[in-house]
Scaffold this motif. Structure first.
Motif, short mmCIF file in Angstrom:
data_model
loop_
_atom_site.label_atom_id
_atom_site.label_comp_id
_atom_site.label_asym_id
_atom_site.label_seq_id
_atom_site.Cartn_x
_atom_site.Cartn_y
_atom_site.Cartn_z
N LEU A 75 31.58 -37.46 23.50
CA LEU A 75 31.39 -36.41 22.49
C LEU A 75 30.17 -36.81 21.67
CD1 LEU A 75 32.50 -33.77 21.30
CD2 LEU A 75 33.89 -35.14 19.74
N GLU A 76 28.99 -36.44 22.17
CA GLU A 76 27.77 -36.88 21.50
C GLU A 76 27.47 -36.10 20.23
OE1 GLU A 76 26.24 -34.81 25.38
OE2 GLU A 76 28.00 -35.95 24.74
N ALA A 77 28.15 -34.96 20.03
CA ALA A 77 27.95 -34.18 18.82
C ALA A 77 29.11 -33.20 18.67
CB ALA A 77 26.63 -33.41 18.89
N CYS A 78 29.39 -32.83 17.42
CA CYS A 78 30.37 -31.77 17.17
C CYS A 78 30.07 -31.17 15.81
CB CYS A 78 31.80 -32.28 17.24
SG CYS A 78 32.25 -33.50 15.99
N PHE A 79 30.43 -29.91 15.63
CA PHE A 79 30.18 -29.25 14.36
C PHE A 79 31.03 -28.00 14.22
CE2 PHE A 79 27.72 -26.47 11.45
CZ PHE A 79 27.79 -27.27 10.32
N MET A 80 31.93 -27.99 13.30
CA MET A 80 32.71 -26.83 12.87
C MET A 80 33.66 -26.28 13.92
SD MET A 80 30.39 -24.48 10.34
CE MET A 80 31.72 -23.32 10.19
N GLY A 81 33.13 -25.72 15.01
CA GLY A 81 33.94 -24.91 15.89
C GLY A 81 35.02 -25.67 16.64
N LEU A 82 36.26 -25.15 16.56
CA LEU A 82 37.38 -25.67 17.33
C LEU A 82 38.25 -24.49 17.77
CD1 LEU A 82 38.65 -28.67 15.14
CD2 LEU A 82 37.58 -28.86 17.40
N ALA A 83 38.85 -24.61 18.94
CA ALA A 83 39.81 -23.59 19.40
C ALA A 83 40.77 -24.25 20.37
CB ALA A 83 39.09 -22.42 20.07
N ILE A 84 42.04 -23.88 20.26
CA ILE A 84 43.08 -24.42 21.13
C ILE A 84 43.57 -23.32 22.06
CG2 ILE A 84 45.42 -25.38 21.21
CD1 ILE A 84 44.85 -26.77 18.57
N SER A 85 43.66 -23.63 23.35
CA SER A 85 44.11 -22.64 24.33
C SER A 85 45.57 -22.26 24.08
CB SER A 85 43.94 -23.20 25.75
OG SER A 85 44.76 -24.34 25.93
N PRO A 86 45.98 -21.05 24.50
CA PRO A 86 47.34 -20.59 24.23
C PRO A 86 48.44 -21.49 24.80
CG PRO A 86 45.96 -18.77 24.98
CD PRO A 86 45.17 -20.02 25.18
N ASP A 87 48.14 -22.21 25.90
CA ASP A 87 49.14 -23.08 26.51
C ASP A 87 49.13 -24.49 25.91
OD1 ASP A 87 46.80 -24.11 27.54
OD2 ASP A 87 47.25 -23.61 29.64
N ASN A 88 48.31 -24.70 24.88
CA ASN A 88 48.22 -26.01 24.20
C ASN A 88 47.74 -27.13 25.12
OD1 ASN A 88 49.17 -24.73 21.95
ND2 ASN A 88 51.08 -25.88 21.79
N ARG A 89 47.03 -26.78 26.16
CA ARG A 89 46.56 -27.81 27.09
C ARG A 89 45.11 -28.23 26.82
NH1 ARG A 89 47.84 -26.07 33.15
NH2 ARG A 89 46.87 -28.12 33.44
N THR A 90 44.32 -27.34 26.21
CA THR A 90 42.89 -27.60 26.08
C THR A 90 42.42 -27.31 24.66
OG1 THR A 90 42.53 -26.91 28.38
CG2 THR A 90 40.59 -27.01 26.96
N VAL A 91 41.56 -28.19 24.15
CA VAL A 91 40.87 -27.90 22.90
C VAL A 91 39.38 -27.76 23.21
CG1 VAL A 91 40.60 -30.36 22.30
CG2 VAL A 91 40.41 -28.60 20.53
N TYR A 92 38.79 -26.68 22.68
CA TYR A 92 37.35 -26.43 22.83
C TYR A 92 36.66 -26.92 21.55
CZ TYR A 92 38.96 -23.32 26.55
OH TYR A 92 39.57 -22.81 27.67
N VAL A 93 35.59 -27.69 21.73
CA VAL A 93 34.90 -28.32 20.60
C VAL A 93 33.43 -27.91 20.62
CG1 VAL A 93 34.35 -30.50 19.45
CG2 VAL A 93 36.46 -30.30 20.80
N ALA A 94 32.97 -27.28 19.52
CA ALA A 94 31.57 -26.89 19.43
C ALA A 94 30.69 -28.14 19.40
CB ALA A 94 31.34 -26.06 18.17
N GLY A 95 29.66 -28.14 20.23
CA GLY A 95 28.84 -29.33 20.42
C GLY A 95 27.58 -29.41 19.60
N GLY A 96 27.44 -28.57 18.55
CA GLY A 96 26.26 -28.68 17.70
C GLY A 96 24.97 -28.67 18.49
N GLN A 97 24.09 -29.67 18.22
CA GLN A 97 22.77 -29.70 18.83
C GLN A 97 22.80 -29.98 20.32
OE1 GLN A 97 23.92 -31.91 16.58
NE2 GLN A 97 23.13 -33.99 16.94
#
Length: 336
Positions: A75-97
């Motif tokens: 995870l070389e970068a992250c910023f603000m954005g997060l979302a969890i899939s309906p089945d609770n299996r995956t988290v999406y992470v905004a990667g900034g730059q």
């Protein structure tokens, strides 16, 4: 026990306190409340903290990556954005730059194949980007993200992990939300100008072709109109629809189309208690109900209420938590 915030206020939290990695900037909770994730986007490490069973007496915390240093390839970068899939299996992470959206398995913590948001269209080059806030549909199939430096709304198919659409926004899109029926999307734009390179610069001889004077003094004719003869592009009106605004979109088969451009808070120069407003309203965060969108205006200490059908501000809620300090400013609302 209490904690002193940077603005001098003292808070005394109630309930359980859970330690995360340094600088947690955003928090997302799964639909069933069994998992929470923070994006920790300070200096070191860029990381996420996965908090399982956060409401129990024994929550567990997993930091990714585990160490005290940012790990490229994890995870070389992250910023603000997060979302969890309906089945609770995956988290999406905004990667900034990194111009990517990273995926992690919420059970194992393992990284999946990231979604590359770099693309080109006939109108624009989005090779470089800064991915920020995100919103995921209830079925988990479509992810909407803002690209802060690309001034675009990114539409992603989570099954193919491909960018479907890149739609223009206002300047520096910062916050995003979906309406409850998922037929509309709203983007808050915190920026004032779209800066462009001087047209008379020689990329191979920047030192000798750079300007030796401030080219676009705020409020000047050059700011508004530019000076083409001297290579100075116009910055334009700070109260333009692209600046300090909320843009609303209708969704047709998942593709956004701009419907409204709504100014919130005070306009630049508008008289407020006999003084002209300096700077813009900085609309930053949004939340939507069936009828209204609520927008926090960071520089104006207020929340604008937008009627969804009319795309119009119908009310302004001024924030004054302490009546004795009503003449002062600095609440700086952020996050809804």
């Amino acid at each position: 026990e209490g904690s002193i915030l940077p603005n001098g206020r003292i808070i005394t939290p109630q309930g359980t306190q859970i330690t995360t990695a340094p600088h947690p900037y955003v928090l997302v909770l799964s639909a069933d409340g069994s998992v929470a994730v923070t994006a920790n986007s300070g200096t070191n490490p860029f990381s996420i903290s996965i908090i399982r069973n956060p409401l129990s007496s024994t929550p567990s915390v997993q930091q990714i990556p585990e160490g005290a240093k940012t790990e490229s390839g994890v995870l070389e970068a992250c910023f603000m954005g997060l979302a969890i899939s309906p089945d609770n299996r995956t988290v999406y992470v905004a990667g900034g730059q990194a111009n990517q959206v990273f995926l992690f398995d919420l059970t194992t913590g393992k990284r999946g194949e990231p979604i590359n948001c770099a693309t080109r269209t006939e109108e624009a080059d989005y090779t470089h980007g800064y991915i920020g806030d995100m919103a995921l549909t209830r079925d988990g199939r479509t992810l909407y993200a803002v690209d802060q430096i690309g001034f675009r709304l990114v539409v992603i198919d989570t099954r193919s992990r491909k960018v479907l659409h890149s739609i223009p926004t206002g300047r520096y899109p910062f916050g995003i939300t979906l309406s409850p029926d998922e037929t509309r999307v709203f983007v808050a734009n915190v920026g004032v100008f779209e800066y462009k390179p001087f047209t008379d610069l020689d990329p191979k001889n920047i030192k000798n072709t750079a300007h030796s004077w401030p080219s676009s003094k705020y409020g000047s004719k050059e700011m508004l109109e530019g000076d083409p003869a001297k290579g100075v592009p116009a910055l334009g009106d700070p109260n333009a629809p692209e600046a300090f605004s909320v843009w609303s979109y209708t969704l047709t088969n998942g593709k956004p189309t701009v419907k409204g451009k709504i100014k919130t808070g005070f306009l630049v120069g508008q008289k407020v208690e006999d003084f002209p407003a300096v700077g813009g309203s900085s609309p930053n965060s949004l939340v939507a109900t069936d009828r209204y969108v609520f927008v926090s205006n960071g520089n104006n200490d207020c929340v604008s209420v937008i009627d969804i059908e009319k795309d119009t501000v119908v009310s302004t809620l001024f924030l004054n938590p302490e009546p004795r300090l009503r003449s002062l400013r600095g609440v700086i609302p952020f996050g809804l």
